[in-house]
Motif scaffolding. Structure first.
Motif, PDB file in Angstrom:
ATOM      1  N   GLU A   7       0.823  -1.212   0.000  1.00 23.49           N
ATOM      2  CA  GLU A   7       0.000   0.000   0.000  1.00 23.49           C
ATOM      3  C   GLU A   7       0.855   1.258   0.000  1.00 23.49           C
ATOM      4  OE1 GLU A   7      -2.797  -0.503   3.219  1.00 23.49           O
ATOM      5  OE2 GLU A   7      -3.681  -2.256   2.251  1.00 23.49           O
ATOM      6  N   LEU A   8       1.992   1.231   0.705  1.00 20.60           N
ATOM      7  CA  LEU A   8       2.909   2.374   0.698  1.00 20.60           C
ATOM      8  C   LEU A   8       3.500   2.573  -0.698  1.00 20.60           C
ATOM      9  CD1 LEU A   8       4.769   1.894   4.103  1.00 20.60           C
ATOM     10  CD2 LEU A   8       3.172   3.723   3.499  1.00 20.60           C
ATOM     11  N   ALA A   9       3.818   1.478  -1.373  1.00 24.69           N
ATOM     12  CA  ALA A   9       4.343   1.575  -2.734  1.00 24.69           C
ATOM     13  C   ALA A   9       3.285   2.143  -3.679  1.00 24.69           C
ATOM     14  CB  ALA A   9       4.826   0.207  -3.220  1.00 24.69           C
ATOM     15  N   CYS A  10       2.024   1.751  -3.483  1.00 26.32           N
ATOM     16  CA  CYS A  10       0.928   2.290  -4.304  1.00 26.32           C
ATOM     17  C   CYS A  10       0.840   3.808  -4.125  1.00 26.32           C
ATOM     18  CB  CYS A  10      -0.407   1.648  -3.922  1.00 26.32           C
ATOM     19  SG  CYS A  10      -0.549  -0.095  -4.378  1.00 26.32           S
ATOM     20  N   ALA A  11       0.954   4.261  -2.880  1.00 26.34           N
ATOM     21  CA  ALA A  11       0.898   5.694  -2.597  1.00 26.34           C
ATOM     22  C   ALA A  11       2.126   6.402  -3.181  1.00 26.34           C
ATOM     23  CB  ALA A  11       0.809   5.923  -1.095  1.00 26.34           C
ATOM     24  N   ALA A  12       3.294   5.778  -3.063  1.00 24.12           N
ATOM     25  CA  ALA A  12       4.532   6.378  -3.570  1.00 24.12           C
ATOM     26  C   ALA A  12       4.481   6.539  -5.086  1.00 24.12           C
ATOM     27  CB  ALA A  12       5.741   5.528  -3.173  1.00 24.12           C
ATOM     28  N   LEU A  13       3.876   5.580  -5.764  1.00 26.69           N
ATOM     29  CA  LEU A  13       3.774   5.652  -7.219  1.00 26.69           C
ATOM     30  C   LEU A  13       2.998   6.894  -7.645  1.00 26.69           C
ATOM     31  CD1 LEU A  13       4.361   4.194  -9.925  1.00 26.69           C
ATOM     32  CD2 LEU A  13       2.107   3.157  -9.696  1.00 26.69           C
ATOM     33  N   LYS A  14       1.966   7.229  -6.906  1.00 29.01           N
ATOM     34  CA  LYS A  14       1.142   8.397  -7.233  1.00 29.01           C
ATOM     35  C   LYS A  14       1.897   9.706  -7.019  1.00 29.01           C
ATOM     36  CE  LYS A  14      -3.126   5.995  -6.179  1.00 29.01           C
ATOM     37  NZ  LYS A  14      -4.206   5.813  -5.236  1.00 29.01           N
ATOM     38  N   GLN A  15       2.963   9.661  -6.222  1.00 30.00           N
ATOM     39  CA  GLN A  15       3.738  10.866  -5.915  1.00 30.00           C
ATOM     40  C   GLN A  15       4.850  11.135  -6.920  1.00 30.00           C
ATOM     41  OE1 GLN A  15       2.729  12.863  -3.403  1.00 30.00           O
ATOM     42  NE2 GLN A  15       1.078  11.385  -3.163  1.00 30.00           N
ATOM     43  N   LEU A  16       5.110  10.184  -7.821  1.00 29.67           N
ATOM     44  CA  LEU A  16       6.179  10.395  -8.798  1.00 29.67           C
ATOM     45  C   LEU A  16       5.844  11.573  -9.699  1.00 29.67           C
ATOM     46  CD1 LEU A  16       7.022   6.725  -9.881  1.00 29.67           C
ATOM     47  CD2 LEU A  16       8.301   8.188  -8.322  1.00 29.67           C
ATOM     48  N   LYS A  17       6.847  12.395  -9.967  1.00 24.24           N
ATOM     49  CA  LYS A  17       6.637  13.596 -10.772  1.00 24.24           C
ATOM     50  C   LYS A  17       7.167  13.431 -12.193  1.00 24.24           C
ATOM     51  CE  LYS A  17       6.949  16.624  -6.748  1.00 24.24           C
ATOM     52  NZ  LYS A  17       6.945  15.560  -5.762  1.00 24.24           N
ATOM     53  N   GLY A  18       8.163  12.588 -12.354  1.00 22.37           N
ATOM     54  CA  GLY A  18       8.795  12.436 -13.659  1.00 22.37           C
ATOM     55  C   GLY A  18       7.989  11.565 -14.598  1.00 22.37           C
ATOM     56  N   PRO A  19       8.354  11.607 -15.865  1.00 24.09           N
ATOM     57  CA  PRO A  19       7.665  10.763 -16.849  1.00 24.09           C
ATOM     58  C   PRO A  19       7.997   9.288 -16.624  1.00 24.09           C
ATOM     59  CG  PRO A  19       9.529  11.861 -17.865  1.00 24.09           C
ATOM     60  CD  PRO A  19       9.422  12.399 -16.466  1.00 24.09           C
ATOM     61  N   VAL A  20       7.008   8.453 -16.789  1.00 22.45           N
ATOM     62  CA  VAL A  20       7.180   7.006 -16.675  1.00 22.45           C
ATOM     63  C   VAL A  20       6.861   6.427 -18.051  1.00 22.45           C
ATOM     64  CG1 VAL A  20       6.375   4.915 -15.518  1.00 22.45           C
ATOM     65  CG2 VAL A  20       6.522   7.055 -14.226  1.00 22.45           C
ATOM     66  N   SER A  21       7.743   5.575 -18.549  1.00 16.99           N
ATOM     67  CA  SER A  21       7.543   5.004 -19.887  1.00 16.99           C
ATOM     68  C   SER A  21       6.277   4.153 -19.921  1.00 16.99           C
ATOM     69  CB  SER A  21       8.751   4.170 -20.297  1.00 16.99           C
ATOM     70  OG  SER A  21       8.768   2.949 -19.580  1.00 16.99           O
ATOM     71  N   ASP A  22       5.725   4.017 -21.118  1.00 17.11           N
ATOM     72  CA  ASP A  22       4.537   3.183 -21.273  1.00 17.11           C
ATOM     73  C   ASP A  22       4.825   1.746 -20.854  1.00 17.11           C
ATOM     74  OD1 ASP A  22       3.036   5.315 -22.165  1.00 17.11           O
ATOM     75  OD2 ASP A  22       3.231   4.809 -24.289  1.00 17.11           O
ATOM     76  N   GLN A  23       6.029   1.265 -21.162  1.00 13.77           N
ATOM     77  CA  GLN A  23       6.395  -0.097 -20.788  1.00 13.77           C
ATOM     78  C   GLN A  23       6.410  -0.258 -19.263  1.00 13.77           C
ATOM     79  OE1 GLN A  23       9.947  -1.508 -22.670  1.00 13.77           O
ATOM     80  NE2 GLN A  23       9.912  -3.459 -21.622  1.00 13.77           N
TER      81      GLN A  23
END
Length: 90
Positions: A7-23
């Motif tokens: 659940e912490l990782a799920c929340a952390a993912l939403k906080q990323l600011k940079g571009p994430v590749s489609d892959q």
């Protein structure tokens, strides 16, 4: 790995600011779906629905993976994305 770490990782993912590749997005999505719902349980979308089909293929590739393993892979991928973002100084 525990549910809390997932659940912490799920929340952390939403906080990323940079571009994430489609892959990377598809990989994270596939681990999330496997961890939360298990094996892919929906019919294959038609080829004309490119995005839906790509998501289905990604999730279906994890068939047979345990939910705990999917959580571990999800957490590891999110950590990798966080480190990549930190290295870019975002």
């Amino acid at each position: 790995m525990t549910q809390v770490e997932f659940e912490l990782a799920c929340a952390a993912l939403k906080q990323l600011k940079g571009p994430v590749s489609d892959q990377d997005k598809l990989l994270v999505y596939s681990y999330y779906k496997q961890a939360t719902q298990g094996d892919c349980n929906i019919p294959v979308p038609p080829a004309t629905e490119v995005k839906a089909k790509a998501k289905w293929v990604a999730w279906n590739q994890n068939k047979g993976m345990s939910r705990m393993d999917a959580m571990r892979f999800y957490i590891a991928k999110v950590e990798e994305l966080k480190k990549k973002e930190a290295a870019q100084g975002l």
